[in-house]
Design a protein around this motif. Structure first.
Motif, PDB file in Angstrom:
ATOM      1  N   VAL A  26       0.817  -1.225   0.000  1.00 45.29           N
ATOM      2  CA  VAL A  26       0.000   0.000   0.000  1.00 45.29           C
ATOM      3  C   VAL A  26       0.850   1.274   0.000  1.00 45.29           C
ATOM      4  O   VAL A  26       0.347   2.356  -0.274  1.00 45.29           O
ATOM      5  CB  VAL A  26      -1.014   0.031   1.180  1.00 45.29           C
ATOM      6  N   ALA A  27       2.141   1.133   0.310  1.00 47.38           N
ATOM      7  CA  ALA A  27       3.037   2.288   0.193  1.00 47.38           C
ATOM      8  C   ALA A  27       3.746   2.267  -1.161  1.00 47.38           C
ATOM      9  O   ALA A  27       3.999   3.310  -1.754  1.00 47.38           O
ATOM     10  CB  ALA A  27       4.067   2.265   1.320  1.00 47.38           C
ATOM     11  N   LEU A  28       4.071   1.065  -1.642  1.00 45.33           N
ATOM     12  CA  LEU A  28       4.820   0.950  -2.901  1.00 45.33           C
ATOM     13  C   LEU A  28       3.984   1.444  -4.085  1.00 45.33           C
ATOM     14  O   LEU A  28       4.517   2.070  -5.006  1.00 45.33           O
ATOM     15  CB  LEU A  28       5.233  -0.515  -3.138  1.00 45.33           C
ATOM     16  N   ILE A  29       2.690   1.153  -4.075  1.00 44.50           N
ATOM     17  CA  ILE A  29       1.842   1.535  -5.217  1.00 44.50           C
ATOM     18  C   ILE A  29       1.809   3.069  -5.370  1.00 44.50           C
ATOM     19  O   ILE A  29       2.116   3.583  -6.447  1.00 44.50           O
ATOM     20  CB  ILE A  29       0.439   0.884  -5.110  1.00 44.50           C
ATOM     21  N   PRO A  30       1.503   3.831  -4.308  1.00 40.74           N
ATOM     22  CA  PRO A  30       1.578   5.298  -4.469  1.00 40.74           C
ATOM     23  C   PRO A  30       2.998   5.780  -4.769  1.00 40.74           C
ATOM     24  O   PRO A  30       3.185   6.750  -5.504  1.00 40.74           O
ATOM     25  CB  PRO A  30       1.109   5.842  -3.117  1.00 40.74           C
ATOM     26  N   GLU A  55      -7.058   2.138  -8.103  1.00 38.19           N
ATOM     27  CA  GLU A  55      -8.159   2.990  -8.577  1.00 38.19           C
ATOM     28  C   GLU A  55      -7.757   4.470  -8.508  1.00 38.19           C
ATOM     29  O   GLU A  55      -8.048   5.243  -9.419  1.00 38.19           O
ATOM     30  CB  GLU A  55      -9.362   2.737  -7.666  1.00 38.19           C
ATOM     31  N   ILE A  56      -7.067   4.847  -7.423  1.00 37.67           N
ATOM     32  CA  ILE A  56      -6.626   6.249  -7.300  1.00 37.67           C
ATOM     33  C   ILE A  56      -5.589   6.563  -8.393  1.00 37.67           C
ATOM     34  O   ILE A  56      -5.653   7.613  -9.040  1.00 37.67           O
ATOM     35  CB  ILE A  56      -6.056   6.548  -5.893  1.00 37.67           C
ATOM     36  N   ILE A  83      -7.584  14.537  -5.180  1.00 38.96           N
ATOM     37  CA  ILE A  83      -8.098  13.164  -4.989  1.00 38.96           C
ATOM     38  C   ILE A  83      -9.400  13.269  -4.193  1.00 38.96           C
ATOM     39  O   ILE A  83      -9.401  13.762  -3.061  1.00 38.96           O
ATOM     40  CB  ILE A  83      -7.072  12.278  -4.247  1.00 38.96           C
ATOM     41  N   PRO A  84     -10.514  12.861  -4.782  1.00 39.56           N
ATOM     42  CA  PRO A  84     -11.803  13.071  -4.109  1.00 39.56           C
ATOM     43  C   PRO A  84     -11.982  12.210  -2.864  1.00 39.56           C
ATOM     44  O   PRO A  84     -11.326  11.162  -2.708  1.00 39.56           O
ATOM     45  CB  PRO A  84     -12.830  12.691  -5.180  1.00 39.56           C
ATOM     46  N   ARG A  92      -6.729   3.825   4.731  1.00 37.15           N
ATOM     47  CA  ARG A  92      -5.781   4.693   5.415  1.00 37.15           C
ATOM     48  C   ARG A  92      -4.617   5.080   4.497  1.00 37.15           C
ATOM     49  O   ARG A  92      -4.159   6.209   4.449  1.00 37.15           O
ATOM     50  CB  ARG A  92      -5.224   3.917   6.622  1.00 37.15           C
ATOM     51  N   ALA A  93      -4.137   4.067   3.787  1.00 34.22           N
ATOM     52  CA  ALA A  93      -2.887   4.249   3.042  1.00 34.22           C
ATOM     53  C   ALA A  93      -3.021   5.211   1.867  1.00 34.22           C
ATOM     54  O   ALA A  93      -2.017   5.530   1.226  1.00 34.22           O
ATOM     55  CB  ALA A  93      -2.376   2.902   2.562  1.00 34.22           C
ATOM     56  N   SER A  94      -4.228   5.714   1.613  1.00 33.38           N
ATOM     57  CA  SER A  94      -4.339   6.721   0.554  1.00 33.38           C
ATOM     58  C   SER A  94      -3.453   7.917   0.925  1.00 33.38           C
ATOM     59  O   SER A  94      -3.050   8.682   0.063  1.00 33.38           O
ATOM     60  CB  SER A  94      -5.795   7.139   0.344  1.00 33.38           C
ATOM     61  N   TYR A  95      -3.108   8.056   2.223  1.00 34.17           N
ATOM     62  CA  TYR A  95      -2.276   9.206   2.612  1.00 34.17           C
ATOM     63  C   TYR A  95      -0.873   9.146   2.023  1.00 34.17           C
ATOM     64  O   TYR A  95      -0.150  10.134   2.032  1.00 34.17           O
ATOM     65  CB  TYR A  95      -2.260   9.454   4.116  1.00 34.17           C
TER      66      TYR A  95
END
Ligand code: EPZ
Length: 417
Positions: A26-30, A55-56, A83-84, A92-95
């Protein structure tokens, strides 16, 4: 609505192969957007949290291709737009998009992240880090606007060794001008995995895995190939299941040092373990000795295994104590374990578990991811049938949990009700 139906008391025998770590992925993808061309990440677990991040990425315009265990991300066509809320709130990891978009474009706009309700979960340390690098942070309603004319290296001391803040600051600092030092950095294996990924892209990060991380800013980051480490929390969860119901249950594709805090407690309790180079074999004992456990940052006992581990202590002969020191609200599984027959009392951040108690199948609710995992384990040991509601929490973090458990002898299925 989907529920999990589990018929307990089945012996667990055979091999469970551990997937790639959710909390690394979840950190590597962003982080992939920091590169200028194709990034291939393999061993990414197929769980809803990784889907939500893809998706983001797609919303921002990245090209994302998923092929079995790998994900290939080309960030070339990304447009740095807001980012809506409905996307950032999914997890959480969207941050981590805050650090990576800020690091690449010096600007980010996104809404407050979502995730499990296990405490207040502030992000002040992330923001403090961004500010130290020269950014200004504005909060409008629930939207964060972080902007910098230029990011400049700085020395940042974290009041708490936060996993998320350490990673987010690395992401923001990797292309900043000059040198950044993170003191009292988190030391979790996921931090090392993310730093290795960034270094594979051309970053200059040293000290990941210690409490002082040094980042020398670079101008460019290129595409790379990277492998996600095995999921230590998934490994620990199934090892606990094996300590309760295992008959030569093999937990394969693990890094044993990553779960040493757990395995040493299991040995203390009398659980039979054979630990190999990248696997362990676990057998249920006849009796379990009581233990005292306090959750700590790595390499201490992980908070993410506290809830599953509590089920095991219901079988101990006497009084065990579990103290949660990381999150304020991580005992929401307790009323459901008590409903199933456990004898657990809570005072502040301490749970006292009196055992041994027999667990009986019941109708229960997964309030968060690891609470859900603890209820699955409880159901595996319980007499009769357990129905678990709100299983979307569990599916956020455990790849193929139904298939993996059925393959070793459990009786578990997803039912539509
Ligand atoms: C990560 O959360 C994990 N999540 C969590 O796993 C895990 O429980 C946690 O680290 C601790 O190991 C992901 O990796 C996506 P923290 P994170 O920042 O980074 C306080 C699971 O079940 N804090 O290390 O959010 C915070 O409130 C999940 O897979 C601040 O006060 O954790 C908490 O009390 C749940 N200010 C403590 O620090 C901040 O700015 C630890 O948080 C940041 C954190």
């Amino acid at each position: 609505m989907k529920v999990l139906e589990i018929t307990g008391c089945q012996e667990l025998k055979g091999t469970i192969r551990i997937s790639g770590a959710k909390n690394s992925s979840v950190a590597l993808i962003p982080a992939a957007i920091l590169a200028d061309d194709d990034v291939t990440i393999c061993n990414v677990p197929d769980v809803t949290d990784t889907d939500s991040l893809s998706e983001i990425l797609e919303f921002l315009g990245a090209d994302v291709r998923r092929a079995s265990e790998s994900i290939v991300i080309n960030p070339k066509n990304i447009i740095n737009k807001e980012i809506p809320e409905e996307l950032s709130q999914k997890l959480r990891a969207s941050y981590y998009f805050m650090g990576s978009l800020l690091g690449k474009y010096n600007h980010v706009e996104m809404y407050f992240p979502g995730g499990c309700s296990i405490g207040a979960r502030p992000i002040n340390l992330h923001l403090k880090g961004f500010e130290a690098l020269g950014a200004t942070v504005k909060i409008e309603d629930d939207k964060y606007i972080v902007d910098a004319k230029e990011l400049k290296g700085a020395t940042i001391y974290l009041d708490f060794a936060s996993v998320g803040a350490t990673i987010n600051i690395m992401l923001a600092a990797v292309k900043a001008k000059g040198t950044t030092v993170i003191d009292n950095a988190a030391k979790e294996p996921e931090i090392v995995n993310v730093a290795t990924f960034l270094n594979n892209m051309g970053a200059k990060i040293t000290g990941a895995g210690t409490s002082r991380i040094k980042i020398e800013g670079v101008k460019e980051l290129k595409g790379c190939f990277h492998e996600v480490i095995p999921d230590r929390i998934e490994a620990g969860t199934y090892t606990i299941a094996g300590a309760l119901m295992g008959n030569y249950l093999k937990i394969d594709n693990i890094i044993p040092e990553h779960i040493e805090a757990l395995t040493s407690k299991l040995i203390e309790m009398g659980v039979e373990l054979e630990i190999g180079e990248d696997y362990l074999i676990v057998n249920r004992p006849n009796k379990y000795k009581t233990v005292t456990v306090q959750t700590q940052v790595f390499p201490g006992f992980p908070t993410d295994l506290q809830q599953p581990f509590m089920v095991l202590t219901t079988k101990c002969n006497g009084k065990s104590i579990i103290e949660e020191t990381i999150w304020e609200n991580r005992f929401m599984h307790v009323p459901y374990l008590n409903k199933m027959g456990a004898n657990i009392t809570i005072a502040g951040n301490k749970a006292t578990i009196k055992g041994p108690t027999e667990l009986i199948g019941s109708e229960v609710e997964a309030t968060d991811l690891r609470a859900g995992a603890s209820l699955v384990i409880a159901a595996l040991t319980a007499k009769g049938k357990t129905i678990i509601h709100n299983i979307e929490h569990i599916l956020r973090g455990y790849e193929n949990i139904v298939e993996k458990l059925n393959d070793v002898g459990a009786k578990i299925e997803i039912k539509e009700i």
